[in-house]
Write a protein that holds these residues in place. Sequence first.
Motif, short mmCIF file in Angstrom:
data_model
loop_
_atom_site.label_atom_id
_atom_site.label_comp_id
_atom_site.label_asym_id
_atom_site.label_seq_id
_atom_site.Cartn_x
_atom_site.Cartn_y
_atom_site.Cartn_z
N PHE A 144 45.74 43.22 38.73
CA PHE A 144 45.84 42.31 37.57
C PHE A 144 46.41 41.79 37.62
N ARG A 145 46.58 40.63 37.54
CA ARG A 145 47.34 39.60 37.24
C ARG A 145 46.91 39.64 35.54
N THR A 146 48.78 39.80 34.42
CA THR A 146 47.94 39.99 33.10
C THR A 146 48.76 39.70 32.51
N GLU A 147 48.41 39.01 31.09
CA GLU A 147 49.36 38.05 29.93
C GLU A 147 49.01 38.89 29.09
N GLY A 152 50.48 38.65 16.16
CA GLY A 152 50.66 37.80 15.20
C GLY A 152 50.25 36.50 15.94
N LYS A 153 49.67 36.14 17.23
CA LYS A 153 49.11 35.10 17.70
C LYS A 153 48.31 35.10 18.38
N ASP A 154 47.29 35.79 17.75
CA ASP A 154 45.99 36.79 18.86
C ASP A 154 45.38 35.24 18.89
N ARG A 155 44.99 35.67 19.66
CA ARG A 155 44.34 33.82 20.53
C ARG A 155 42.53 34.35 20.43
N GLY A 156 42.13 35.23 19.98
CA GLY A 156 41.03 35.94 20.09
C GLY A 156 40.89 36.63 20.89
N PHE A 157 41.87 37.69 21.36
CA PHE A 157 41.77 38.27 22.46
C PHE A 157 43.12 39.09 22.80
N ASP A 158 43.04 40.20 23.73
CA ASP A 158 44.62 40.75 23.46
C ASP A 158 45.16 40.52 25.21
N LEU A 159 44.53 40.58 25.86
CA LEU A 159 45.11 40.05 27.32
C LEU A 159 43.70 39.52 28.18
N ARG A 160 44.29 38.78 28.48
CA ARG A 160 44.25 37.63 29.99
C ARG A 160 44.41 38.47 31.50
N SER A 163 42.00 37.77 38.77
CA SER A 163 42.39 38.89 40.18
C SER A 163 41.48 37.26 41.31
N ASP A 164 42.11 37.54 42.18
CA ASP A 164 41.30 36.46 42.70
C ASP A 164 40.33 37.95 44.11
N GLU A 165 39.21 37.30 43.99
CA GLU A 165 38.55 37.99 44.85
C GLU A 165 37.30 36.44 46.26
N CYS A 166 37.04 36.84 47.34
CA CYS A 166 36.43 35.84 48.17
C CYS A 166 37.04 34.50 47.85
N GLY A 167 38.09 34.13 47.36
CA GLY A 167 38.89 32.48 48.10
C GLY A 167 38.92 32.11 45.95
N GLU A 168 37.79 33.11 45.06
CA GLU A 168 37.75 32.24 43.31
C GLU A 168 38.90 33.20 42.53
N THR A 169 39.28 32.73 41.92
CA THR A 169 40.10 33.31 41.20
C THR A 169 39.56 33.87 39.62
N LYS A 170 39.06 35.28 39.81
CA LYS A 170 38.54 35.57 38.15
C LYS A 170 39.29 35.85 37.26
N VAL A 171 38.73 35.36 36.02
CA VAL A 171 39.38 35.69 34.92
C VAL A 171 38.77 36.41 33.86
N PHE A 172 39.32 37.77 33.26
CA PHE A 172 38.64 38.27 32.06
C PHE A 172 39.13 38.18 31.02
#
Length: 269
Positions: A144-147, A152-160, A163-172
């Motif tokens: 995965f590509r990660t962020e 202290g600047k949590d946007r409601g999640f810890d990790l973004r 992944s690129d799958e079948c020509g599409e970028t999927k985000v989690f």
Amino acid sequence: MNSRESVPDARYKNPDNDPRGPYILSDVTSSFDRPTLQYEWHGHLPPQGQSWRFTRERAAALEAEGRIVFSAGGMPRLKRYLSEATSKKSQEPDVKASSRLEVIVRTAMKAIALEIAENPKCLRDVEWRDLERVMREVFERLGFRTELTRSGKDRGFDLRLESDECGETKVFLVEVKHWLAGGKKPGSKVLSALVDVVAKAGESTKGLLVSSSGFTGNVLSGRTEVEQHTVKIAGQNKIVSLCQNYLESVEGIWLPTTELSEMLLEGSS
């Protein structure tokens, strides 16, 4: 002026009469082992255990801008201009120090991931913020590509994750809860908060709530069909399983049999 803040002008040359002015050549490899940034660049791979600093797309863009110079051996180098150094000279020492510190921290997180894989009970001794950093290392190693959000600047999640799958970028968007002390467990309120964040992020985004201490009995109550599709939950076993995949990847014996998105959500509810 402090000597550390001064720019060493003599280091900057302009042998090819670049209209942007004098420059120095900088290494384009990273000390981090990131599989998604290990690709052939004009027939060359980054040194073993390292990766390129840029994605394929960014590397191509830098070449198009004339900012990449290839050595006699064919390895790419990046032009860093004196004008850029001058405008950022007050920040440059901090950036270098931060970079060295990041290498130290991330190396330690890799060691913790390996220890969790071999001894899951040690998870209880890992600090909550360190576990977020550990999971970042694991996800990057698995492809995965990660962020990682800043403390202290949590946007409601810890990790973004991407992944690129079948020509599409999927985000989690991944929220990691590590509440071992006092037997506290996240419930429907925490899950609903992540659902809201994922909904605002768009249709191509999904969420995963991971908790090392499990969940309250009513965590899944009231979830709509859409929420069940967009946000999943997983417990300590998922953390351990991911770390074990990480260990197998380091040892060269782990090969994904499914898309990354399927592997990420496998075993979740």
